[in-house]
Design a protein around this motif. Structure first.
Motif, PDB file in Angstrom:
ATOM      1  N   GLN A  85      33.684 -88.884 -31.736  1.00  0.00           N
ATOM      2  CA  GLN A  85      35.020 -88.292 -31.432  1.00  0.00           C
ATOM      3  C   GLN A  85      35.002 -86.726 -31.389  1.00  0.00           C
ATOM      4  O   GLN A  85      35.563 -85.992 -30.559  1.00  0.00           O
ATOM      5  CB  GLN A  85      36.188 -88.890 -32.248  1.00  0.00           C
ATOM      6  CG  GLN A  85      37.429 -88.186 -31.935  1.00  0.00           C
ATOM      7  CD  GLN A  85      38.455 -88.630 -33.263  1.00  0.00           C
ATOM      8  OE1 GLN A  85      38.071 -89.456 -33.986  1.00  0.00           O
ATOM      9  NE2 GLN A  85      39.709 -87.843 -33.232  1.00  0.00           N
ATOM     10  N   SER A  91      40.685 -86.985 -28.573  1.00  0.00           N
ATOM     11  CA  SER A  91      41.750 -86.762 -29.257  1.00  0.00           C
ATOM     12  C   SER A  91      42.062 -87.921 -30.297  1.00  0.00           C
ATOM     13  O   SER A  91      42.835 -87.768 -31.455  1.00  0.00           O
ATOM     14  CB  SER A  91      43.289 -86.563 -28.524  1.00  0.00           C
ATOM     15  OG  SER A  91      43.437 -87.860 -27.760  1.00  0.00           O
ATOM     16  N   SER A  92      41.411 -89.121 -30.027  1.00  0.00           N
ATOM     17  CA  SER A  92      41.468 -89.836 -31.078  1.00  0.00           C
ATOM     18  C   SER A  92      40.171 -90.907 -30.830  1.00  0.00           C
ATOM     19  O   SER A  92      39.419 -91.094 -29.903  1.00  0.00           O
ATOM     20  CB  SER A  92      42.474 -90.872 -30.593  1.00  0.00           C
ATOM     21  OG  SER A  92      42.667 -92.298 -31.245  1.00  0.00           O
ATOM     22  N   GLU A 248      43.474 -92.498 -23.811  1.00  0.00           N
ATOM     23  CA  GLU A 248      44.014 -93.478 -24.408  1.00  0.00           C
ATOM     24  C   GLU A 248      44.964 -94.485 -23.582  1.00  0.00           C
ATOM     25  O   GLU A 248      44.979 -95.492 -23.462  1.00  0.00           O
ATOM     26  CB  GLU A 248      44.644 -93.173 -25.672  1.00  0.00           C
ATOM     27  CG  GLU A 248      45.139 -94.459 -26.575  1.00  0.00           C
ATOM     28  CD  GLU A 248      45.778 -94.130 -28.103  1.00  0.00           C
ATOM     29  OE1 GLU A 248      46.091 -94.784 -28.607  1.00  0.00           O
ATOM     30  OE2 GLU A 248      45.380 -92.915 -28.364  1.00  0.00           O
TER      31      GLU A 248
END
Length: 414
Positions: A85, A91-92, A248
């Motif tokens: 990551q 971002s996640s 996501e």
């Protein structure tokens, strides 16, 4: 993008070379000159020891056991996900899916996203210089869904024709899948511009980052990539493990591709429900030790630093191309102004396989053939090339041995 030795950050390749046990041996009595890192890079001791340590000290299946070994292995495996990551600036951690490699990552997207999204007549845009792994999965999908594949052409330097790309884009474009760097000719593609133009037409993007991850810092948020894939084995890590990054929201909307253990929430004969991200796409027992060792490879690269890596490799490329230019039999294939540390070439009097064989007897390992990029070879009207690709462990002495081997080819073939 040429970097002079005077301005380059320092990278001690001789010291780094000592980190790689394979260089302790000779080939036909000669020092090993490994110039095929674009296919798969050699492994430093820290990566080898990290994988070995898993089997010797903490091996157990992950995510399922309440006992210490399972918890320790799970923690180490998930620590690599957090490293990934940070490595790509996702971002996640939920956006970082473990796969067997970039090939599986591309197939996952083409099937999970493509089967649930594409309609007949929709269009997928690729480039002339893609690896087969970023062509064939889309061909399979297009044949199944009735979609159309369009191809961005290149010029004689193997640089993408961006005006042609703009003309190809339309409201029918649903996916643009492009290599960050060409594995066959070394062109660094303008992926940020490619992504922005695709998004302006409502299309998604997938970037094959296999050749980028060992050589340059990746920032998926700055690129605004929808999907990004890469393999550990090209960045000095183990084989059999890689990463699919996806935004996501896109991953949430996609159905699973593989079914099995760990990707489920509940299972009954009446139906099943899926686990949360990232586990929804990680069915079955993964390459646990390989995943943990991938974390060691990331640490190793970041400790050296990408500024120093790129400067060193660019210096080697420029040094080699300057020396090769003095050999009147050599013709470079792929001379884009934006090029990684990879040289693809042919010689007028010798077949690439003959060149590779003669170099091998001199202890020099190069790749000869079409490099899983037959459309690129077809564009240049050649069956294949010789490819020399550089890594952090290569030195000017490696280049000199390579040039001496090419001179031997010329002496033998005239």
């Amino acid at each position: 993008m040429t970097v002079t030795e005077e301005s380059a950050p320092r990278l001690d390749a001789e010291k780094i070379r000592k980190d790689f046990p394979i260089f302790e041996q000779t080939v036909y009595g000669k020092p090993l000159t490994f110039l095929d890192s674009a296919a798969s890079a050699q492994k430093p001791s820290v990566v080898i020891e990290a994988e070995k340590a898993v089997y010797e000290t903490t091996y157990a299946n992950i995510h399922r056991g309440v006992y210490k070994f399972s918890q320790d292995a799970t923690e180490a495996y998930e620590e690599t996900r957090l490293k990934v990551q940070k490595f790509i600036n996702a971002s996640s951690h939920k956006e970082c899916i473990f796969v067997r490699g970039a090939t599986e990552g591309i197939n996952l997207v083409s099937q999970a996203w493509g089967r649930s999204t594409l309609q007949a007549g929709d269009e997928i845009i690729l480039t002339t210089i893609e690896h087969h792994s970023n062509i064939v999965p889309w061909q399979i999908l297009a044949a199944e869904k009735g979609a159309v594949i369009k191809v961005i052409p290149v010029d004689e330097t193997a640089t993408l024709d961006m005006d042609a790309y703009r003309r190809l884009l339309s409201d029918k474009t649903k996916m643009v899948a492009v290599g960050h760097i060409s594995n066959s000719v070394g062109t660094i593609n303008p992926v940020k511009e490619i992504i922005d133009l695709a998004h302006a037409h409502g299309a998604l993007t997938l970037i094959d980052g296999c050749q980028a991850a060992p050589h340059m810092q990746i920032d998926v948020q700055a690129l605004d990539a929808d999907f990004y894939v890469f393999s550990a084995h090209k960045m000095y890590g183990p084989t059999g493990v890689g990463i699919l990054y996806g935004k996501e929201a896109l991953l949430d909307a996609m159905p699973p591709w593989h079914g099995g253990g760990d990707m489920i929430s509940t299972v009954s004969f009446e139906g099943s429900t899926w686990n949360d991200l990232p586990y929804k796409f990680e069915a079955g027992t993964p390459n646990i030790a390989g995943g943990i060792a991938m974390g060691a490879a990331i640490d190793y690269l970041l400790d050296i630093g990408y500024e120093a890596i790129q400067a060193h490799e660019d210096m080697l490329r420029d040094y080699a191309m300057e020396k090769m230019a003095g050999l009147n039999s050599v013709r470079f294939i792929g001379t884009s102004a934006h090029k990684t540390a990879l040289i693809s070439f042919v010689m007028e009097t010798a077949h690439p396989h003959d060149i590779g064989t003669i170099l091998d007897r001199q202890g020099v390992a190069v790749r000869a053939g079409h490099h899983c990029a037959q459309p690129a070879m077809d564009f240049f009207e050649i069956p294949g090339t010789v490819r020399a690709s550089f890594g952090i462990y290569n030195t000017k002495e490696d280049v000199d041995r390579f040039i001496a081997g090419l001179q031997k080819v010329m002496d033998l073939f005239g």
